[in-house]
Design a protein around this motif. Structure first.
Motif, PDB file in Angstrom:
ATOM      1  N   VAL A  61      23.652  61.438  10.697  1.00 21.23           N
ATOM      2  CA  VAL A  61      23.972  60.833   9.007  1.00 21.23           C
ATOM      3  C   VAL A  61      23.127  59.748   8.808  1.00 21.23           C
ATOM      4  N   GLU A  62      22.807  58.988   9.435  1.00 18.76           N
ATOM      5  CA  GLU A  62      21.863  57.650   9.502  1.00 18.76           C
ATOM      6  C   GLU A  62      20.624  58.045   8.929  1.00 18.76           C
ATOM      7  N   ILE A  65      21.065  59.670   5.403  1.00 16.71           N
ATOM      8  CA  ILE A  65      21.015  58.339   4.348  1.00 16.71           C
ATOM      9  C   ILE A  65      19.703  57.749   4.121  1.00 16.71           C
ATOM     10  N   SER A  66      18.860  57.750   5.079  1.00 19.16           N
ATOM     11  CA  SER A  66      17.613  57.018   4.835  1.00 19.16           C
ATOM     12  C   SER A  66      16.796  58.218   4.120  1.00 19.16           C
ATOM     13  N   GLU A  68      17.727  60.081   1.780  1.00 23.08           N
ATOM     14  CA  GLU A  68      18.154  60.328   0.376  1.00 23.08           C
ATOM     15  C   GLU A  68      17.746  59.135  -0.264  1.00 23.08           C
ATOM     16  N   GLU A  69      17.695  57.930   0.346  1.00 24.69           N
ATOM     17  CA  GLU A  69      17.081  56.583  -0.159  1.00 24.69           C
ATOM     18  C   GLU A  69      15.712  56.817  -0.627  1.00 24.69           C
TER      19      GLU A  69
END
Length: 73
Positions: A61-62, A65-66, A68-69
């Motif tokens: 998940v982390e 998220i990174s 996607e950023e």
């Protein structure tokens, strides 16, 4: 072969004493201990597997998220 093989006792009868595991141990006690050990092993494995899976999911998940950023920039 064994002397008087057929005279050593009934062929299809439950053995209540199980020699080799102590003077007063019998097959029932040995079975109960083995069952307890297997149950404890299964429980420990289940907890360890769930903790490991939880860590892996958190890392994915982390990482997502990174990623996607970085794509949004």
């Amino acid at each position: 072969s064994e002397n008087n093989f057929w005279d050593n006792g009934p062929f299809y009868e439950r053995i209540t004493k199980f020699p080799g595991f102590g003077i007063e141990s019998n097959a029932d006690k040995v079975g109960m201990v083995a069952t307890g050990a297997v149950g404890a092993g299964i429980a420990v494995h289940a907890v360890a597997a769930n903790l490991s899976k939880k860590r892996q999911v958190k890392k994915r998940v982390e990482r997502g998220i990174s990623n996607e950023e970085r794509l949004e920039k």
